[in-house]
Design an enzyme around this catalytic site. Structure first.
Site, PDB file in Angstrom:
ATOM      1  N   LYS A  84       5.868   9.215   8.883  1.00 19.34           N
ATOM      2  CA  LYS A  84       5.790   8.656  10.240  1.00 19.34           C
ATOM      3  C   LYS A  84       6.805   9.262  11.196  1.00 19.34           C
ATOM      4  O   LYS A  84       6.582  10.322  11.744  1.00 19.34           O
ATOM      5  CB  LYS A  84       5.954   7.123  10.189  1.00 19.34           C
ATOM      6  CG  LYS A  84       5.062   6.413   9.170  1.00 19.34           C
ATOM      7  CD  LYS A  84       3.604   6.431   9.513  1.00 19.34           C
ATOM      8  CE  LYS A  84       2.786   5.596   8.541  1.00 19.34           C
ATOM      9  NZ  LYS A  84       1.352   5.674   8.787  1.00 19.34           N
TER      10      LYS A  84
ATOM     11  N   TYR B 105       0.854  -1.186   0.000  1.00 22.05           N
ATOM     12  CA  TYR B 105       0.000   0.000   0.000  1.00 22.05           C
ATOM     13  C   TYR B 105       0.892   1.238   0.000  1.00 22.05           C
ATOM     14  O   TYR B 105       1.784   1.362   0.828  1.00 22.05           O
ATOM     15  CB  TYR B 105      -0.886  -0.008   1.242  1.00 22.05           C
ATOM     16  CG  TYR B 105      -1.761   1.202   1.398  1.00 22.05           C
ATOM     17  CD1 TYR B 105      -2.839   1.428   0.545  1.00 22.05           C
ATOM     18  CD2 TYR B 105      -1.531   2.122   2.417  1.00 22.05           C
ATOM     19  CE1 TYR B 105      -3.659   2.533   0.694  1.00 22.05           C
ATOM     20  CE2 TYR B 105      -2.335   3.236   2.579  1.00 22.05           C
ATOM     21  CZ  TYR B 105      -3.404   3.431   1.714  1.00 22.05           C
ATOM     22  OH  TYR B 105      -4.207   4.536   1.873  1.00 22.05           O
TER      23      TYR B 105
ATOM     24  N   ASP C 212       9.419   2.702  -0.885  1.00 24.03           N
ATOM     25  CA  ASP C 212       8.442   3.361  -0.028  1.00 24.03           C
ATOM     26  C   ASP C 212       8.784   2.995   1.418  1.00 24.03           C
ATOM     27  O   ASP C 212       8.424   1.933   1.911  1.00 24.03           O
ATOM     28  CB  ASP C 212       7.027   2.898  -0.386  1.00 24.03           C
ATOM     29  CG  ASP C 212       5.960   3.559   0.477  1.00 24.03           C
ATOM     30  OD1 ASP C 212       6.324   4.236   1.468  1.00 24.03           O
ATOM     31  OD2 ASP C 212       4.764   3.390   0.176  1.00 24.03           O
TER      32      ASP C 212
END
Length: 435
Positions: A274, A151, A246
């Protein structure tokens, strides 16, 4: 129901969820929060401290979500709070450049050697979207390669066999995405080197970029086979395609230099998020200067963000990045996570429950299956999701907060000490016995 379980109440969360559904689609601002993957009433939280989080009914839990990864130091880390308080005295933002942006960019480039230049954005989705645009502008090609179960945010062209919330909802493809967008996307099985070689042999000169989670964290936690990442690097180099890692989830979570430092693979571009915001909304993408210089104002690839490089976000993020550079930080975090996964496995084995775990750095995954080597998307999808639902609620009743989905990784923080790990393993013994 035991006396301990009887004390567990969700009245306030249920009331808030009822109110939320009247004004927010599905009652939530991100799908996985809705508990659709596990059933029951989603929890509303109002306080976090260290490794613990408290809901609106006063229930306290050992937290293994950590705001989905960024709270690597735990909730309300004193250093991060102090950095935010200092910036608040000077203002929230200026719509102009600040020294803080430069400092955090310098830190990122120092810690991740593959990143020569970096652009700050406001989310992981924005980072991946922008990285792909830059790769297309740099190569003058349109096709993108992604992998099953990975994702990369809700980017139109990447919502094909996506992980995370898309899997939880049982809708790997999103409505509202024109077919012409996904027609530009190739999708291969994660960890399948043969399929990778075959695709690049046939279509390598059409592929602008390949984007991959170097450690998949959105179909639960699935580490890469070493030869998979090495082959991906090789075929991208040979074809002139841009390799994008990613690392929104794994960057500074699995190791100080990200997953790329663990596996010794150098991508052309990296996306981050994050941890670099210390818990505040932020993202970044960066890599080779030659590629990054294609971005406006230097180049023709347009990318912009009014709140990019937020003074609060970079202040919190820099405090977090300073803390994780302390000697022994990742060794301790990894050891604590291994202690947890060993305990969970022992509890399952004692109860005779088919169960296995994966772990990389401070990230871990749990699977209800007889299989002991989970490295493919189809293996994840064949796990016992119904048993996970029961396990999730049993752990919640015993003060352990796990991701409400069988397709999400868990996160251990530096605030998780022996007491929290021992309490979690004790809760797991109760849960597996009940299963």
């Amino acid at each position: 129901m035991t006396q301990e379980q009887a004390a567990y109440r969700t009245n306030q969360s249920a009331n808030l969820f009822e109110r939320a559904q009247k004004v927010i689609p599905g009652g939530v601002n991100s799908p996985v929060r809705a508990f659709r993957g596990v059933g029951g009433t989603p929890l509303f939280f109002n306080h976090g401290e260290g490794a613990w989080i408290t809901d609106e009914d006063g229930n306290r839990y050992i937290d293994y979500i950590g705001a989905w990864g960024p709270l690597i130091l735990g909730h309300r880390d004193p250093g991060v709070i102090a950095a935010l308080e200092a910036q608040l005295k000077n203002g929230l933002g200026y719509g102009a450049s600040t020294e803080g942006e430069v400092v955090i960019a310098e830190t990122i480039c120092k810690l991740v050697p593959s990143i020569e230049k970096v652009r700050l954005v406001t989310s992981g989705t924005e980072a991946t979207m922008s990285a792909i645009r830059v790769a297309r502008g740099y190569t003058k090609r349109d096709k993108v390669l992604k992998f099953e179960g990975c994702y990369h945010g809700h980017v139109d062209g990447l919502l094909v066999k996506a992980g995370s919330g898309a899997l939880t909802l049982g809708e790997p493809d999103s409505s509202g995405v024109p077919k012409s967008y996904t027609d530009q996307t190739f999708v291969l099985p994660y960890n399948d080197t043969d399929a990778l070689k075959a695709l690049f042999q046939k279509h390598g000169d059409e592929i602008a970029c390949a984007i991959v989670e170097p450690v998949a964290g959105n179909m639960n936690l699935v580490p890469p086979r070493p030869e998979f990442l090495a082959t991906l690097r090789e075929v991208c180099t040979q074809s002139g395609s841009v390799l994008i890692f990613d690392e929104v989830m794994t960057g500074f979570r699995t190791a100080l230099g990200g997953a790329q430092s663990i596996y010794g693979i150098t991508p052309d571009l990296t996306t981050l998020g994050k941890v670099i915001g210390g818990g505040l909304p932020i993202g970044a993408f960066g890599g080779k200067a030659e590629i990054m210089d294609c971005i406006a104002p230097l180049g023709s690839v347009y990318q912009a963000g009014t709140l990019a490089g937020s003074p609060l976000g970079v202040a919190a993020g820099q405090a977090m990045l300073d803390a994780i550079q302390k000697p022994g930080f990742y060794e301790s975090l990894t050891e604590r996570t291994e202690q947890l996964t060993r305990g969970l496995q022992a509890a399952a084995d004692k109860a005779g429950i088919p169960f296995t775990t994966n772990q990389v750095g401070g990230m871990f995954g749990c699977f209800f299956t007889e299989q002991k080597d989970i490295h493919r998307f189809d293996q994840v999808m064949s796990c016992d999701a119904e048993r996970f639902k029961q396990y999730f609620h049993l752990m919640l009743q015993n003060q352990v907060n796990l991701a409400p989905s069988a397709f999400e990784a868990g996160f251990v923080s530096a605030a998780h000490g022996d007491n929290e790990i021992e309490l979690t393993i004790a809760a797991a013994h109760k849960a597996f016995a009940a299963l």
